[in-house]
Design an enzyme around this catalytic site. Structure first.
Site, short mmCIF file in Angstrom:
data_model
loop_
_atom_site.label_atom_id
_atom_site.label_comp_id
_atom_site.label_asym_id
_atom_site.label_seq_id
_atom_site.Cartn_x
_atom_site.Cartn_y
_atom_site.Cartn_z
N GLY A 45 1.85 -1.80 -3.71
CA GLY A 45 1.52 -2.82 -4.70
C GLY A 45 0.03 -3.18 -4.65
N THR A 46 -0.51 -3.22 -3.46
CA THR A 46 -1.92 -3.56 -3.30
C THR A 46 -2.80 -2.57 -4.06
OG1 THR A 46 -1.46 -4.50 -1.12
CG2 THR A 46 -3.74 -3.88 -1.56
N ASN A 77 5.03 -15.26 -3.70
CA ASN A 77 5.62 -14.69 -2.49
C ASN A 77 5.77 -15.70 -1.36
OD1 ASN A 77 2.65 -14.23 -2.74
ND2 ASN A 77 2.87 -13.69 -0.59
N THR A 96 -1.52 14.29 -3.97
CA THR A 96 -0.16 14.83 -4.05
C THR A 96 0.86 13.70 -3.97
OG1 THR A 96 -0.94 16.84 -3.01
CG2 THR A 96 1.45 16.48 -2.98
N CYS A 139 0.97 -11.60 5.89
CA CYS A 139 -0.30 -11.27 6.51
C CYS A 139 -0.84 -12.43 7.34
CB CYS A 139 -1.32 -10.86 5.44
SG CYS A 139 -1.40 -12.00 4.08
N1 PLP Z 1 1.75 -8.86 -4.13
C1 PLP Z 1 2.68 -9.66 -3.63
C2 PLP Z 1 3.11 -10.85 -4.43
C3 PLP Z 1 3.28 -9.42 -2.39
O1 PLP Z 1 4.21 -10.24 -1.90
C4 PLP Z 1 2.85 -8.29 -1.67
C5 PLP Z 1 3.40 -7.99 -0.32
O2 PLP Z 1 3.41 -8.84 0.56
C6 PLP Z 1 1.87 -7.45 -2.23
C7 PLP Z 1 1.35 -7.77 -3.45
C8 PLP Z 1 1.39 -6.23 -1.52
O3 PLP Z 1 2.32 -5.19 -1.68
P1 PLP Z 1 2.22 -3.88 -0.76
O4 PLP Z 1 2.76 -4.29 0.58
O5 PLP Z 1 3.07 -2.86 -1.42
O6 PLP Z 1 0.80 -3.50 -0.73
#
Ligand code: PLP
Length: 374
Positions: A71-72, A151, A237, A326
Site C-alpha cells: 500500500g505504501t 487505521n 517481474t 509503526c
Molecule cells: N495506509 C494505511 C491506512 C495503513 O493502515 C497501512 C498499514 O499499516 C498502510 C497504508 C501501509 O500499507 P503497507 O503495509 O502495505 O505498506
C-alpha cells in the site's frame, strides 16, 4: 498460555486457502509472466485472472488495477506522479492520514514546492466536510487525498459524498483504502474517485503485495523504470504467488463478508459492554459507530501506566496496539490522537483493539482480565 491476537489493523493471519493457492503457484506456476513460452503464458494467465477477479469485486475494468509491492508504494506512486506528471499544484489532505501519505506529501512539498492544506478534523476524528468545501474554492490544480477508514480510530469517510464534492469542483480524488478494502463493499463504478490503494496483508492475504486502482486515462506515469510490466506503469517481474494469494484473499473476504462482518461486530459490541462494566470511566477515541473491526479506547488509568501497558499485555500473550503499528513499542504519541485529544488525555493510555473473524469472546475476556490486573 493462550496467545491472543487483537491487532488486525496492523496485519492479519493469512487464510489457509490463500496459503494453499500461493504454494501451488510457487511450486507449479513459476514461469515469468513476461516470457512467451508455455511457462510464461501460464503465469501470465494466472496474473490476468487475478487482476480480473479483483476488478470484478470493485466493479471496475481489469486494466484499472496496477499491482504494487504494498500500500505504501501505491500511495507514493500516485501522489508523486500526480504532482510530477499531472501537474497538481495543491494537495488537500488531513493530519490523520497514514505516514505513507503524510510523509510523501512532505517530501513532495519540499521537492516541488506544492501547496499542502490540511482539512480540519473534528474531535471525534471525522473529517470536517464543510471545511473541505471551503478549501476547495481556490482555482489551483488540486488533488484531495483523504483516507477511507482511519487505521488508528476506525473513523469512516463518506467516500461517495467526498467523491461527488471533488467532482463538482473538478479536482482529483485519491483515497487510502488500505483498511477498508476486503472489509466493506466498494463500488468504484458508482463512486467518483480517481485513485485508491490496497494492501493484501490487511485482508488475510500475504505481506509485500498490494495494488492501485487508477481510473482509465488518468495520465499517471511510472516512478520505476525497467521492464514493460503493468503496462509500463510499474516495472519489475510480478510476484505471481503474492498476487494470486491476494486475489484469493479478496475473493474469500467478499464471499464471506456479511457473515464475518456480523460476527466481528458482535465481538466489538461484546468488548464495549465488557469495558463499560469493568472500566466505567473509559472513553472511545473516535465514534461508537466507527469501523466494525476496530475500537480505540482511552482507559481510566493513571499516566504512569501508559508506557508499560502494552508490555504488560504482551507478557500475558495479548497483542493490541497503541496507535498505529509503526509506533507501537515507542512512547511517541500517536499523530492521529494528537489531532483529537487534549494534551492531558494524550498522555493517558489509549489502546487500539482490532478484531478479525478468527477472534472469540474468550479473547475479549482474556484482554479484559489482563487489563483488570494492571
Ligand atoms: N495506509 C494505511 C491506512 C495503513 O493502515 C497501512 C498499514 O499499516 C498502510 C497504508 C501501509 O500499507 P503497507 O503495509 O502495505 O505498506
Amino acid at each position: 498460555m493462550k496467545k491472543v491476537y487483537l491487532d488486525n489493523a496492523s496485519t492479519t493471519a493469512v487464510r489457509t486457502e490463500v496459503i494453499q493457492e500461493m504454494t501451488k503457484v510457487m511450486t507449479e506456476d513459476f514461469g515469468n509472466p513476461s516470457s512467451t513460452h508455455s511457462f510464461g503464458r501460464n503465469a501470465k494467465s494466472i496474473l490476468e485472472l487475478s487482476r480480473k477477479s479483483i476488478a470484478k469485486h470493485l466493479n471496475i475494468t481489469a486494466q484499472e488495477i496496477i499491482f504494487t509491492s504494498c500500500g505504501t508504494e501505491a500511495n507514493n506512486w500516485i501522489l508523486r506522479s500526480a504532482v510530477k506528471d499531472l501537474k497538481v499544484k495543491r494537495i488537500i489532505t488531513s493530519k490523520i492520514e497514514h505516514h505513507a501519505v503524510l510523509y510523501t506529501l512532505m517530501a513532495l512539498q519540499s521537492e516541488y514546492s506544492i501547496q499542502v492544506d490540511y482539512v480540519a478534523v473534528k474531535p471525534n476524528g471525522e473529517i470536517d466536510i464543510t471545511d473541505l468545501v471551503q478549501l476547495l474554492s481556490q482555482e489551483t490544480k488540486t488533488l484531495v487525498s483523504l483516507m477511507h477508514v482511519n487505521n488508528e480510530t476506525g473513523t469512516i469517510l463518506d467516500l461517495e459524498r467526498v467523491g461527488r464534492i471533488c467532482k463538482q469542483y473538478s479536482v482529483l480524488f485519491h483515497s487510502d483504502t488500505v483498511q477498508s478494502i476486503g472489509k466493506t463493499k466498494i463500488d468504484l463504478h458508482a463512486i467518483p474517485i480517481d485513485f485508491i490503494v490496497a494492501s493484501a496483508h490487511k485482508f488475510h492475504g500475504p505481506k509485500g503485495v498490494g495494488f492501485a486502482f487508477v481510473r482509465k486515462n488518468s495520465g499517471l506515469q511510472p516512478i520505476f523504470y525497467g521492464g514493460e510490466q503493468e503496462k509500463g506503469l510499474r516495472a519489475g517481474t510480478e510476484a505471481l504467488h503474492q498476487i494470486a494469494g491476494m486475489a484469493k484473499a479478496l475473493e474469500y473476504s467478499y464471499t464471506n463478508l456479511e457473515t464475518e462482518r456480523a460476527f466481528i461486530l458482535d465481538l466489538k459490541n461484546y468488548l464495549v459492554t465488557q469495558l463499560e462494566f469493568e472500566f466505567p470511566g473509559f472513553l472511545i477515541n473516535g465514534t461508537v459507530d466507527g469501523f466494525y473491526n476496530m475500537l480505540n479506547v482511552l482507559l481510566p488509568f493513571s499516566e504512569d501506566k501508559t508506557a508499560m501497558i502494552l508490555f504488560h499485555l504482551d507478557m500475558k500473550g495479548i497483542a493490541v496496539s497503541r496507535g498505529s503499528a509503526c509506533q507501537s513499542g515507542t512512547i511517541k504519541p500517536s499523530h492521529v490522537l494528537a489531532e483529537m485529544l487534549s494534551p492531558e488525555d494524550l498522555k493517558k493510555p489509549s489502546l487500539r483493539i482490532s478484531l478479525s473473524h478468527y477472534n472469540t469472546k474468550e479473547d475479549i475476556d482474556l484482554l479484559v482480565e489482563a487489563l483488570k490486573s494492571i
